[in-house]
Design a protein around this motif. Structure first.
Motif, short mmCIF file in Angstrom:
data_model
loop_
_atom_site.label_atom_id
_atom_site.label_comp_id
_atom_site.label_asym_id
_atom_site.label_seq_id
_atom_site.Cartn_x
_atom_site.Cartn_y
_atom_site.Cartn_z
N SER A 115 0.84 -1.24 -0.12
CA SER A 115 -0.01 0.12 -0.05
C SER A 115 0.74 1.18 -0.10
CB SER A 115 -0.92 0.10 1.23
OG SER A 115 -0.35 -0.01 2.46
N VAL A 116 0.10 2.36 -0.25
CA VAL A 116 0.96 3.54 -0.46
C VAL A 116 1.11 4.04 0.92
CG1 VAL A 116 0.85 6.02 -0.88
CG2 VAL A 116 -0.05 4.48 -2.53
N TRP A 152 1.76 10.17 3.75
CA TRP A 152 2.59 11.53 3.91
C TRP A 152 2.96 11.53 5.23
CZ3 TRP A 152 5.71 13.20 0.30
CH2 TRP A 152 5.66 12.87 -0.76
N SER A 153 2.02 11.38 6.39
CA SER A 153 2.24 11.59 7.66
C SER A 153 3.10 10.72 8.43
CB SER A 153 0.82 11.31 8.52
OG SER A 153 0.21 10.05 7.99
N ASP A 154 3.63 9.53 7.67
CA ASP A 154 4.44 8.60 8.36
C ASP A 154 5.81 9.64 8.33
OD1 ASP A 154 6.33 6.38 9.05
OD2 ASP A 154 5.85 5.28 6.92
N PHE A 161 0.51 -1.74 -7.80
CA PHE A 161 1.66 -2.26 -8.42
C PHE A 161 2.81 -2.45 -7.50
CE2 PHE A 161 -0.52 -0.04 -12.13
CZ PHE A 161 -0.51 -1.06 -12.92
N GLY A 162 2.52 -2.26 -6.28
CA GLY A 162 3.42 -2.39 -4.89
C GLY A 162 4.47 -1.40 -5.07
N GLU A 163 4.08 -0.18 -5.24
CA GLU A 163 5.05 1.13 -5.08
C GLU A 163 4.57 1.88 -3.94
OE1 GLU A 163 7.66 2.48 -6.29
OE2 GLU A 163 8.16 0.58 -7.71
N PRO A 164 5.08 1.79 -2.66
CA PRO A 164 4.60 2.36 -1.46
C PRO A 164 4.95 4.01 -1.57
CG PRO A 164 6.52 0.93 -1.03
CD PRO A 164 6.08 0.46 -2.30
N LEU A 165 6.04 4.11 -2.21
CA LEU A 165 6.42 5.52 -2.38
C LEU A 165 5.73 6.36 -3.51
CD1 LEU A 165 10.10 5.32 -1.32
CD2 LEU A 165 8.24 6.26 -0.11
N SER A 166 4.60 5.89 -4.20
CA SER A 166 4.31 6.30 -5.57
C SER A 166 3.56 7.56 -5.46
CB SER A 166 3.74 5.42 -6.45
OG SER A 166 2.69 4.55 -5.87
#
Length: 560
Positions: free
Chosen positions: A3-4, A7-9, A185-190
């Protein structure tokens, strides 16, 4: 982790910055051997897809060189590939690609018909994501405060959808801005800047096709924040924002004061912010984004095409020191160029993404058209962009014309100049780029400016084909200024196109005319298109407007 990352992480911003700068560095490193990377892209796509139905039909297994590739596969547009794409969209495996499309991007194209662009995991990994991350490097390098808070960016193109339309096989058929790349697509930083803002997911239910309602709610919420950057990609969306602020201003103030969302409860009342904004009304007859967001730093959108006529003045609406950074030279089908620095209009060829070929823009595209490799391109020339990538688009003429600005780090830098569609009523063979350059010269010759422009070819009083231009002047023009402008425009069109010059000299084409429209005419036209149900990202600037209904809506006149 599929999952993405929110931005709060804590640490998310640094991980994102690292990925963006790493992808830019990898692309720049590839410029040391562009021909080698082009060969490797070719080898990869034919090997990976050799056993597909398309690959077997076109002899992928025998392809070793670009010359082999040219002999095996014709240059083609969407209509030529559509039967293959429809088979994949219906659920048939191994048609164009060895991996199954996960989604189909929608694209309106130049005709308004919705395409189905197959999007595979392999395409996303090897073609899309490297360029996609690198595209954000200039923005976050030079304006780091846009990542300081989730609500620092108003991302106008972000439009998540809970229940997307699907193809016959059940695959989502959506715009690129509606796809969750993290989960799909398995791109958590996208997730892009601005997608973590409070308005990214609206707190009240809104129908998926109620695009104007969604636009209002996002703007109403953003007015309460200290926005530093606006991302539009499509510059027409950015140009619409000042118009919408003034159109909706009383409604926005009431909602902020009451804590409502178009009259519905959902947020806390904010009478202090409403009072601050009310003070602006007392000071300014026209409310500008710069008044609402005094710390605005940057706009991110396409800067060429018709936008080149109005962006300098539009930028002033957002603040005197605001930078405009160019979005990539790309389409839903794939990337062509990406700006790796703060160049105002051009992007470097993404040599690792696709096999690129180019054809002279004044040559009609045909299956056997002569094509050039990247190193054969000449600065100052216009070319049809043709690409092939592992996602199943082979020798695909995307319909865009690009101009070579210069060469940087050994590869061409390209800017978008318009669609490849010809306007050719009397042998004039005018492209977007011809008319835009002629407009630019004719305007500059009289010190004139416009907020936007469009044209169509009709008939004059003698029954001869003639071009009518619809123009929204930035400030009022006199009749004399308009007449002189038309004379310069007529000459400039002849300079750009020998066909136009011949048609005029042989009286097959009449004198161009101009309709001077109100300053907000194009903004109103954009607003009406969105109100009619078209997604904002797809309501783009269109120079040639031959459809009588569209012309009548813009100008208020029925064309001859």
């Amino acid at each position: 982790m599929n999952s993405v990352e929110p931005w709060s992480d804590p640490g998310r911003v640094e991980r994102y910055r690292s990925r963006v700068f790493a992808e830019r560095a990898r692309l720049r490193a590839a410029f040391a051997d562009p021909a080698g990377h082009q060969q490797r892209v070719l080898e990869d796509l034919v090997a990976f897809n050799a056993d597909t139905a398309y690959g077997r039909a076109h002899g992928f297994a025998s392809v070793r060189t670009l010359d082999d590739w040219r002999k095996a596969v014709p240059v083609q547009d969407y209509s030529a590939l559509a039967p293959w794409i429809e088979r994949a969209a219906a659920g048939e495996d191994n048609v164009l690609t060895a991996d199954r499309p996960a989604v189909f991007f929608t694209s309106s194209g130049s005709t308004g018909a919705h395409k189905k662009i197959p999007v595979t995991p392999r395409f996303m990994r090897t073609t899309f994501f490297p360029f996609y991350y690198a595209a954000w490097a200039p923005l976050i390098e030079h304006f780091p405060d846009v990542l300081a808070r989730p609500d620092a960016v108003l991302n106008l193109k972000h439009d998540p959808i809970a229940a997307p339309p699907v193809t016959a096989s059940g695959r989502p058929h959506v715009g690129a801005s509606q796809v969750d790349f993290g989960s799909r697509f398995g791109e958590p930083l996208s997730a892009e800047p601005g997608t973590g803002a409070p308005w990214a997911t609206l707190p009240v239910p809104v129908a998926a096709d109620a695009h104007l309602d969604k636009t209002y709610l996002r703007l109403r919420m953003a007015v309460e924040s200290d926005v530093r950057c606006v991302i539009g990609i499509n510059p027409a969306m950015v140009a619409a924002l000042p118009y919408q602020l003034n159109l909706w201003w009383p409604r926005i103030l009431k909602d902020i004061r009451d804590g409502t969302l178009d009259g519905r409860p959902g947020l806390l009342p904010n009478p202090q912010r409403a009072l601050e904004l009310q003070q602006l009304t007392r000071c300014h007859a026209t409310i500008r984004p710069a008044h609402v967001w005094p710390n605005m730093r940057a706009l991110f959108c396409w800067t060429t095409g018709l936008a080149s006529l109005y962006l300098p003045r539009l930028r002033e609406e957002f603040g005197p020191g605001v930078a405009v950074l160019p979005a990539p030279v790309a389409a839903s089908e794939g990337p062509v160029g990406v700006a790796l620095d703060r160049h105002r209009s051009a992007g470097s060829l993404v040599v690792t993404a696709s096999v690129y070929e180019f054809a002279d823009a004044d040559t009609a595209l045909a299956p056997d058209v002569t094509t050039l490799r990247p190193h054969e391109l000449e600065p100052g020339r216009d070319y049809h962009a043709i690409f092939s990538h592992v996602g199943g688009l082979y020798r695909y003429a995307v319909g865009d014309v690009v101009r070579v600005v210069d060469r940087e780090d050994g590869v061409p830098r390209l800017e978008y100049t318009g669609r490849s569609t010809l306007s050719d009523a009397a042998g004039e063979r005018l492209r977007d780029a011809h008319v835009l350059r002629a407009l630019t010269a004719a305007l500059a010759g009289g010190g004139l400016e416009v907020r936007n422009a469009a044209c169509r070819v009709g008939r004059d009083e003698r029954g001869t084909h003639a071009y009518a231009f619809a123009l929204a002047p930035h400030t009022p023009w006199t009749d004399d200024e308009t007449d002189r402008f038309l004379g310069r425009l007529d000459r400039a069109l002849g300079d750009e196109s020998p066909g136009y010059r011949r048609a005029r000299s042989e009286q097959r084409l009449g004198t161009p005319t101009a309709l001077r429209l109100p300053a907000d005419a194009f903004a109103r036209d954009w607003q009406e298109s969105v109100a009619a149900g078209v997604r904002p990202t797809q309501v783009k600037d269109r120079l040639f407007r031959q459809d009588p209904a569209q012309w009548r809506r813009l100008t208020g006149r029925t064309p001859e």
